[in-house]
Motif scaffolding. Structure first.
Motif, PDB file in Angstrom:
ATOM      1  N   TYR A   9      21.374  40.906  29.745  1.00 16.77           N
ATOM      2  CA  TYR A   9      21.697  41.359  31.214  1.00 16.77           C
ATOM      3  C   TYR A   9      20.438  41.481  31.792  1.00 16.77           C
ATOM      4  N   TYR A  58      18.802  52.385  45.891  1.00 15.22           N
ATOM      5  CA  TYR A  58      19.417  52.017  44.649  1.00 15.22           C
ATOM      6  C   TYR A  58      18.447  51.595  43.680  1.00 15.22           C
ATOM      7  N   TYR A 109      28.354  37.964  33.263  1.00 19.92           N
ATOM      8  CA  TYR A 109      27.846  39.222  32.586  1.00 19.92           C
ATOM      9  C   TYR A 109      28.174  38.850  30.998  1.00 19.92           C
TER      10      TYR A 109
HETATM   11  N1  UDP Z   1      28.534  51.429  37.918  1.00 18.95           N
HETATM   12  C1  UDP Z   1      29.546  52.281  38.137  1.00 18.95           C
HETATM   13  N2  UDP Z   1      29.617  52.543  39.437  1.00 18.95           N
HETATM   14  C2  UDP Z   1      28.870  52.219  40.686  1.00 18.95           C
HETATM   15  C3  UDP Z   1      27.938  51.305  40.116  1.00 18.95           C
HETATM   16  C4  UDP Z   1      27.675  51.078  38.830  1.00 18.95           C
HETATM   17  O1  UDP Z   1      30.382  52.494  37.292  1.00 18.95           O
HETATM   18  O2  UDP Z   1      29.292  52.423  41.819  1.00 18.95           O
HETATM   19  C5  UDP Z   1      28.218  50.911  36.382  1.00 18.95           C
HETATM   20  C6  UDP Z   1      29.147  49.761  36.086  1.00 18.95           C
HETATM   21  O3  UDP Z   1      29.522  49.873  34.738  1.00 18.95           O
HETATM   22  C7  UDP Z   1      28.237  48.420  36.117  1.00 18.95           C
HETATM   23  C8  UDP Z   1      27.131  49.070  36.020  1.00 18.95           C
HETATM   24  O4  UDP Z   1      26.962  50.600  36.072  1.00 18.95           O
HETATM   25  O5  UDP Z   1      28.671  47.305  35.639  1.00 18.95           O
HETATM   26  C9  UDP Z   1      25.712  48.554  36.414  1.00 18.95           C
HETATM   27  O6  UDP Z   1      25.664  48.382  37.695  1.00 18.95           O
HETATM   28  P1  UDP Z   1      24.936  47.428  38.550  1.00 18.95           P
HETATM   29  O7  UDP Z   1      25.041  47.922  40.085  1.00 18.95           O
HETATM   30  O8  UDP Z   1      23.348  47.306  37.931  1.00 18.95           O
HETATM   31  O9  UDP Z   1      25.628  46.096  38.249  1.00 18.95           O
HETATM   32  P2  UDP Z   1      25.281  44.664  38.808  1.00 18.95           P
HETATM   33  O10 UDP Z   1      24.911  44.814  40.239  1.00 18.95           O
HETATM   34  O11 UDP Z   1      24.119  44.020  38.102  1.00 18.95           O
HETATM   35  O12 UDP Z   1      26.761  43.898  38.802  1.00 18.95           O
END
Ligand code: UDP
Length: 381
Positions: free
Chosen positions: A362, A185, A327
Motif C-alpha cells: 500500500y 487530511y 489495493y
Molecule cells: N478509513 C475509514 N473512514 C474514513 C477514512 C478512512 O474507515 O473516513 C479507513 C478505511 O479502512 C480506509 C483506510 O482507513 O481504507 C485508509 O484510508 P485512506 O484515506 O488512506 O485510503 P485511500 O485514500 O488510500 O483509499
C-alpha cells in the motif's frame, strides 16, 4: 538496442525510467494501457473538466528529494487537503481531531475530554483508532467507540469487506485520531496537485532522448521468462528489467490470484456550479459507495463549467476483463502467496520488482517515487 526495459509507466515505472535514461541507459517503457501515468492518469472529460480516471490522487510528502525530483517536471497547485465525513447528514472533519471532538461533544464536555486525551497521549499526537480502543479509561473508551462506529466501521466494511479488526492495522493507521486542531487530511509539508495534471507531469518525465515508450503493449507480447533468462523479442536480454505490474499475472496466476480490492468509479456530470462545495466527502455510516470526489475542488480548475463528481464502489477483484486491482489485501496468507511468486523470480538476477502491484504493498505516490529513485540508484552502473 536497449539497456533497460521498464514494464509499466505509472509513478514507479516513469521515475525509474527517467533516472536510468539520465544515467545514459537506452530505456524502453512498455505500457499495457493506451496511456501513460498508471492510476495517476488524469484527463479532460467530455465537459472539459479535469478528472482522475482511476480515483482521486492527492500528492503529499515530507521528502525533499521526492518533491525536488517531481518539481523538475511540473509546477504545483499546493493546498492543504481536507476531508469531511458525512455522518447522518452532519459533516465531521476526518481525521477525527480536536475540532471534531468539540463539534461532537459540545464545549464543556469536550474541554474535559481534550485534557484527558492530551494528558494520556500528548498534544499533537497521532493515535490510531485500534490503539485508542484499547484504552481502559471509560471516557476515552467512549470516544474511541464513537470514532470507531461513526468513522471507521462501516467505511472499512465497504472498502475492504472486512472489519477494522480483520484488516492490517497499518491501513486504518493511515487515518489516525489527531490530538490537534489541524483539519488537514495529511500533515505533510508539501501537498496538492501538479499544476498541469499528473499525465502532463509524467509525460514530461518520460520525454527524454533515451526513453522510448510503447503504449497499448502488453509486455507478454515481447518478453518472456524462461529458465533464468529473460527473452526480449525472442533473444536473450541481459539488461535491467523493472517490472511494476501484478506479479501473479507474470506467471499466469499459476498458484492462484493474489487478492485485491477493486473499485467501480461512477462519474456524473452536473450542470450546477457546485455539488458539495469541497473536494472529498467520505460516507462513513450510510450509502454503498465510500466517498464522493468533486474534481474542480480537488484540482483547483478555474474554468470548469458545471461540475463532475465520482462515487467509489468497492468490490472484490476477480481478474475479469476490465477490472483493476487497486489495493493489495495485506494478511499472512496473501503475503505467503506473494512470496511464492517472488521466489519464482529469484533466478532472474536482472529483474526488479517495483511499486504497489509488483511489491503487493500500500504505497503513497511519494513513497513509490522515493523507492524508484533508490532502485534506480542501485541498478545504475
Ligand atoms: N478509513 C475509514 N473512514 C474514513 C477514512 C478512512 O474507515 O473516513 C479507513 C478505511 O479502512 C480506509 C483506510 O482507513 O481504507 C485508509 O484510508 P485512506 O484515506 O488512506 O485510503 P485511500 O485514500 O488510500 O483509499
Amino acid at each position: 538496442m536497449y539497456d533497460s526495459i521498464i514494464i509499466g509507466s505509472g509513478a514507479a515505472g516513469s521515475t525509474v525510467a527517467r533516472k536510468l535514461a539520465e544515467s545514459g541507459k537506452k530505456t524502453l517503457v512498455l505500457e499495457k494501457r493506451p496511456h501513460i501515468g498508471g492510476n495517476c492518469y488524469d484527463r479532460l472529460d467530455a465537459y472539459g473538466i479535469v478528472i482522475h480516471e482511476y480515483g482521486p490522487h492527492i500528492f503529499h510528502t515530507n521528502e525533499e528529494e521526492v518533491f525536488r525530483f517531481l518539481s523538475e517536471f511540473t509546477e504545483w497547485h499546493l493546498f492543504g487537503h481536507e476531508v469531511v465525513a458525512d455522518v447522518y447528514g452532519t459533516q465531521l472533519v476526518v481525521p477525527f481531531n480536536l475540532n471534531t471532538l468539540h463539534k461532537v461533544y459540545g464545549k464543556g464536555k469536550a474541554d474535559r475530554l481534550e485534557k484527558l486525551l492530551v494528558e494520556e497521549y500528548g498534544a499533537g499526537s497521532r493515535v490510531t483508532i485500534m490503539e485508542l480502543k484499547k484504552n481502559e479509561n471509560p471516557e476515552i473508551k467512549a470516544i474511541a467507540d464513537y470514532v470507531y462506529e461513526n468513522i471507521f466501521l462501516h467505511y472499512t466494511m465497504k472498502q475492504w469487506g472486512q472489519t477494522p479488526e480483520e484488516i492490517d492495522p497499518e491501513v486504518t493507521g493511515r487515518v489516525p485520531v489527531l490530538l490537534s486542531y489541524d483539519n488537514r487530511y495529511f500533515q505533510d509539508k508539501y501537498q496538492g496537485m501538479p499544476k498541469g495534471g499528473y499525465t502532463a507531469m509524467f509525460e514530461k518525465m518520460l520525454s527524454h532522448p533515451d526513453i522510448t515508450v510503447r503504449t497499448s503493449t502488453d509486455c507478454k507480447s515481447c518478453i518472456s521468462f524462461t529458465g533464468d533468462q529473460v527473452l526480449f523479442e525472442g533473444e536473450g536480454f541481459t539488461g535491467d528489467v523493472v517490472y511494476t505490474g501484478a506479479l501473479d499475472e507474470l506467471f499466469d496466476c499459476e498458484y492462484g490470484r493474489l487478492p485485491y480490492r477493486s473499485l467501480d468509479f461512477q462519474f456524473e456530470h452536473l450542470t450546477q456550479d457546485s455539488f458539495q462545495g469541497r473536494s472529498v466527502v467520505n460516507y462513513t455510516v450510510s450509502e454503498d459507495f465510500t466517498r464522493i470526489t468533486e474534481f474542480k475542488y480537488l484540482t483547483g480548475q478555474q474554468d470548469a463549467r458545471g461540475t463532475t463528481i465520482v462515487r467509489e464502489y468497492p468490490f472484490a477483484y476477480t481478474g475479469a476483463e476490465g477490472e483493476i486491482p487497486y489495493y493489495a489485501i495485506l494478511n499472512d496468507d496473501n503475503r505467503a502467496l506473494y512470496q511464492r511468486y517472488k521466489d519464482k523470480l529469484a533466478p532472474f538476477k536482472n529483474v526488479y520488482l517495483l511499486g504497489r502491484l509488483a511489491e503487493y504493498k500500500y504505497y503513497n505516490i511519494d513513497a513509490i517515487v522515493k523507492e524508484a529513485l533508490r532502485l534506480a540508484g542501485t541498478i545504475r552502473r
